[in-house]
Design a protein around this motif. Structure first.
Motif, mmCIF file in Angstrom:
data_model
loop_
_atom_site.group_PDB
_atom_site.id
_atom_site.type_symbol
_atom_site.label_atom_id
_atom_site.label_comp_id
_atom_site.label_asym_id
_atom_site.label_seq_id
_atom_site.Cartn_x
_atom_site.Cartn_y
_atom_site.Cartn_z
ATOM 1 N N HIS A 129 4.714 13.749 -5.170
ATOM 2 C CA HIS A 129 5.705 12.946 -4.699
ATOM 3 C C HIS A 129 4.759 11.640 -4.159
ATOM 4 O O HIS A 129 5.511 10.764 -4.560
ATOM 5 C CB HIS A 129 5.554 13.292 -3.408
ATOM 6 N N ARG A 130 3.398 11.772 -3.831
ATOM 7 C CA ARG A 130 3.168 10.939 -3.419
ATOM 8 C C ARG A 130 2.104 9.905 -4.174
ATOM 9 O O ARG A 130 2.451 8.791 -4.290
ATOM 10 C CB ARG A 130 1.912 11.740 -2.198
ATOM 11 N N GLN A 131 2.600 10.260 -5.253
ATOM 12 C CA GLN A 131 1.823 9.442 -6.453
ATOM 13 C C GLN A 131 2.569 7.860 -6.480
ATOM 14 O O GLN A 131 2.283 6.956 -7.035
ATOM 15 C CB GLN A 131 1.887 10.093 -8.059
ATOM 16 N N TRP A 132 4.178 8.528 -6.395
ATOM 17 C CA TRP A 132 4.672 7.185 -6.810
ATOM 18 C C TRP A 132 5.375 6.202 -5.579
ATOM 19 O O TRP A 132 6.341 5.220 -5.419
ATOM 20 C CB TRP A 132 5.999 7.595 -7.078
ATOM 21 N N GLN A 133 4.992 6.753 -4.405
ATOM 22 C CA GLN A 133 6.083 6.129 -2.949
ATOM 23 C C GLN A 133 5.778 4.903 -2.998
ATOM 24 O O GLN A 133 6.434 4.047 -2.187
ATOM 25 C CB GLN A 133 5.281 7.911 -1.821
ATOM 26 N N ALA A 134 4.228 4.846 -2.421
ATOM 27 C CA ALA A 134 3.964 2.604 -2.068
ATOM 28 C C ALA A 134 3.952 2.074 -3.161
ATOM 29 O O ALA A 134 4.454 1.331 -3.079
ATOM 30 C CB ALA A 134 2.425 2.880 -2.577
ATOM 31 N N TYR A 135 4.495 2.372 -4.194
ATOM 32 C CA TYR A 135 4.821 1.510 -5.311
ATOM 33 C C TYR A 135 6.085 1.506 -5.121
ATOM 34 O O TYR A 135 6.336 0.142 -5.830
ATOM 35 C CB TYR A 135 4.872 1.529 -7.204
ATOM 36 N N ARG A 177 6.760 -1.171 -2.574
ATOM 37 C CA ARG A 177 6.318 -2.391 -3.233
ATOM 38 C C ARG A 177 7.380 -3.660 -3.943
ATOM 39 O O ARG A 177 7.950 -4.097 -3.282
ATOM 40 C CB ARG A 177 5.323 -2.718 -4.071
ATOM 41 N N THR A 178 7.778 -2.268 -4.632
ATOM 42 C CA THR A 178 9.170 -3.035 -5.354
ATOM 43 C C THR A 178 10.689 -2.707 -4.483
ATOM 44 O O THR A 178 10.977 -3.554 -4.808
ATOM 45 C CB THR A 178 9.517 -1.815 -6.377
ATOM 46 N N PHE A 179 10.498 -1.978 -3.819
ATOM 47 C CA PHE A 179 11.488 -1.958 -2.828
ATOM 48 C C PHE A 179 11.774 -3.724 -2.013
ATOM 49 O O PHE A 179 12.966 -4.448 -1.735
ATOM 50 C CB PHE A 179 12.153 -1.580 -2.242
ATOM 51 N N ASP A 180 10.700 -4.036 -1.615
ATOM 52 C CA ASP A 180 10.514 -4.567 -0.572
ATOM 53 C C ASP A 180 10.062 -6.269 -1.207
ATOM 54 O O ASP A 180 11.195 -6.826 -0.940
ATOM 55 C CB ASP A 180 8.906 -4.742 -0.254
ATOM 56 N N ARG A 198 20.798 -3.850 3.039
ATOM 57 C CA ARG A 198 20.468 -2.110 2.401
ATOM 58 C C ARG A 198 19.474 -1.193 2.222
ATOM 59 O O ARG A 198 19.575 -0.281 1.241
ATOM 60 C CB ARG A 198 21.945 -2.454 1.679
ATOM 61 N N ILE A 199 18.647 -3.083 1.419
ATOM 62 C CA ILE A 199 17.758 -2.337 0.185
ATOM 63 C C ILE A 199 16.556 -1.583 1.510
ATOM 64 O O ILE A 199 15.694 -2.030 2.211
ATOM 65 C CB ILE A 199 17.114 -3.781 -0.419
ATOM 66 N N PRO A 200 16.266 -0.447 0.972
ATOM 67 C CA PRO A 200 14.967 0.563 1.034
ATOM 68 C C PRO A 200 14.131 -0.814 1.875
ATOM 69 O O PRO A 200 13.327 -0.877 1.009
ATOM 70 C CB PRO A 200 14.773 1.576 0.759
ATOM 71 N N PRO A 201 12.971 -0.493 3.135
ATOM 72 C CA PRO A 201 12.512 -1.198 3.448
ATOM 73 C C PRO A 201 10.685 -0.372 3.361
ATOM 74 O O PRO A 201 11.108 0.544 2.743
ATOM 75 C CB PRO A 201 12.041 -1.564 5.211
ATOM 76 N N TYR A 202 9.956 -1.634 3.155
ATOM 77 C CA TYR A 202 8.291 -1.002 2.322
ATOM 78 C C TYR A 202 8.034 0.482 3.018
ATOM 79 O O TYR A 202 8.147 -0.365 4.194
ATOM 80 C CB TYR A 202 7.316 -1.486 2.812
#
Length: 594
Positions: free
Chosen positions: A40-46, A49-52, A289-293
């Motif tokens: 789970h945690r490996q991809w969360q931050a990336y 940033r992409t959504f942001d 509607r795009i999830p914020p960082y």
């Protein structure tokens, strides 16, 4: 003059800023494929940033559309491409979180592309790569609509896709035209296989029913302090060779993933919700509607300061290698919180052993083929040639032993399922294995092989499965609802009997039911699977066409026969249901039903 130069300079800066955001978004999006698929945690931050970046990009093109149109030459298909990428982000976020509301988000962006005809002039650009993007958009939109059960729209999209493929082929004579033709045939075959039984309106038009869990379909349960476990991690594996599939999703996988999800809801308090309507230029989806960082989380996002997560986390694996399967199993086990359970569902062809006198039940009885190699297929299954040789691409019961250190619920749908009934509980943790029948009557064999397993259909929609084995092809909606009340009565009664068995065992020492079932029974999804398994067992035991022990499911630990599986009250309800469907002749003799 100075003012004009200032305006031109501002416009130039806006174009540069747009180009920067566009390039940054592409880099981040392309990097998604390099993220690990497990954990789970490996991809969360990336993902955050992409959504942001896509949030900023979408807002930017909305706010400065006139400048970008005149100075940059922004084309409608480019806006469509951005919206398509956002739709893909939402879909992949759904795959990683298992939260069905994100499917609605993906749908909104894909629907906006179609509604605003962003790709309408793609054919006039004289760019085959742009046409391919349009075809891929259609394929992705169809997958999302299938998962949301928007079947009328699916059929419209398939018709449009067929026309687009024809136009692409006629215009460019591409090398990949056969591949796109195969994609189209795959979709059509999948849609046909999915409609096992038609439920009809009064005007004979089909009604699309959802079989996800909802408050109305959640089986009742008399809670006890022993019901301590909740389903947290799921592996859904599809490796059946000849089964209908689309986009690495076999029919069994498609049905099971919906069975293990709750019905999507739209919350006005959820910042990710698409329920506020479409805003901005061209009625495009709003950037808000795009999830914020920071919203993507390992166990769900935060809403009003609390963790929000409707569904257990799922991994979907289509014909994985054995090493991939074991890695995902290990990751799922590692991610389990205290009091959490892991479910492994596997639909696969059997890998059969030729050992005449097996001594090791873990490896000498055969197992399940994972990623099947055509040149190793021998007859109906993969033959493990001799005692000293084991098939590489095969999951053996012994491969699961290390993972029984944590609570584990296993569902095996295969023609070699019964070899999994001997898994020992070395570590004393709760363990349940539900196994499909290993055979079906000849009349059903061809359909089941291609259209999806009968056992999985029982776990997905018990009434559909019963209609199917009684050759009921369509049911009016009012009649379906009446019959569904019998299924609900059966599930309620079976739930009461399971609880009663436990009470009798404690008070009188009779009616033994293994504690694993009791510990899993408090979870809505696992309770649903257990009770639908009971329904399947009772129906097939009473059905005249299913004779022989190999045509009935098994479970380990065994459920009590007299106190549950052969209880008269359950048989009586099945006879009543059969009479209501006018298929009583398919079932063995029993009491006459009102």
């Amino acid at each position: 003059m100075v003012k004009m130069e200032s305006t031109e300079e501002q416009d130039r800066k806006l174009v540069l800023e747009f180009c920067h955001l566009l390039e940054k978004s592409k880099q981040l999006f392309n990097g998604l494929r390099d993220l690990p698929q497990y954990g789970h945690r490996q991809w969360q931050a990336y993902f955050g940033r992409t959504f942001d970046v896509y949030t900023k990009l979408w807002k930017f093109q909305q706010q400065h559309r006139m400048v970008l149109d005149s100075k940059y030459g922004l084309k409608r298909w480019q806006i469509g491409e951005i919206a398509s990428k956002i739709g893909q982000l939402y879909y992949h976020y759904y795959l990683r979180t298992s939260e069905t509301n994100y499917l609605n988000e993906a749908y909104q962006f894909y629907a906006a592309i179609r509604g605003r005809a962003y790709y309408s002039r793609a054919a006039k650009e004289d760019r085959p790569d742009l046409m391919v993007k349009k075809l891929r958009y259609y394929a992705r939109f169809i997958v999302v609509c299938l998962l949301l059960k928007k079947m009328k729209l699916v059929r419209e999209l398939v018709t449009e896709l067929e026309k687009q493929i024809q136009e692409y082929t006629n215009t460019y004579e591409p090398e990949d035209h056969l591949e796109w033709s195969l994609v189209l045939e795959e979709i059509k075959g999948f849609i046909k296989a999915e409609a096992a039984v038609a439920v009809l309106h009064a005007d004979s038009n089909p009604i699309i029913l959802s079989h996800r869990l909802s408050p109305l379909t959640t089986p009742p349960c008399e809670r006890s302090p022993h019901m301590t476990l909740s389903l947290q991690e799921i592996l859904i594996v599809g490796s059946a060779c000849e089964q209908a599939k689309f986009s690495e999703l076999t029919m069994d996988m498609f049905r099971m993933l919906q069975t293990l999800e709750r019905e999507p809801t739209e919350s006005t308090t959820n910042p990710l919700s698409m329920a506020h309507g479409l805003h901005g230029h061209d009625a495009s989806p709003a950037a808000s509607r795009i999830p914020p960082y920071g919203v993507p989380g390992s166990k769900g996002y935060m809403e009003n300061g609390r963790a929000f997560r409707d569904n257990p986390h799922k991994y979907l694996l289509y014909k994985p290698s054995i090493s991939q399967l074991l890695v995902f199993l290990a990751s799922g086990t590692k991610e389990l919180p205290l009091g959490g359970a892991l479910l492994l569902y596997m639909s696969a062809d059997g890998c059969f052993s030729t050992t005449k006198h097996p001594e090791d039940y873990g490896y000498e009885l055969g197992g399940l083929a994972t990623s099947v190699k055509r040149d190793s297929v021998d007859g109906g299954g993969l033959s493990c040639r001799g005692k000293s040789y084991k098939e590489n691409h095969c999951l053996y019961p012994g491969d699961l032993y290390p993972f029984t250190r944590r609570p584990m619920f296993v569902v095996i749908d295969s023609d070699n399922s019964f070899v999994f009934q001997h898994i020992p509980r070395y570590f004393g943790q709760p363990l349940v294995v539900l196994m499909s029948p290993q055979d079906v009557p000849p009349a059903f064999q061809a359909d089941v092989q291609h259209h999806g397993s009968l056992f999985t259909l029982f776990l997905h929609s018990p009434l559909t499965a019963l209609c199917y084995i009684c050759n009921v092809g369509d049911v009016p909606i009012h009649h379906w609802e009446r019959c569904q009340t019998y299924v609900d009565r059966f599930i309620t009664e079976a739930s009461r009997l399971v609880t009663r068995c436990r009470i009798d065992e404690i008070e009188q020492g009779i009616g033994f039911i293994d504690s694993s079932y009791v510990q899993f029974f408090g979870d809505d999804f696992l309770r649903t699977l257990i009770l639908r398994f009971v329904f399947c067992d009772v129906v097939l035991r009473l059905h005249r066409g299913f004779r022989g022990r190999h045509m009935r499911p098994r479970c380990e630990p065994q459920l009590p026969a007299n106190e549950l599986l052969e209880h008269p009250s359950l048989s009586h309800i099945i006879f009543q249901l059969a009479s209501a469907l006018d298929v009583r002749g398919h079932f063995s003799e029993g009491p006459e039903c009102d």
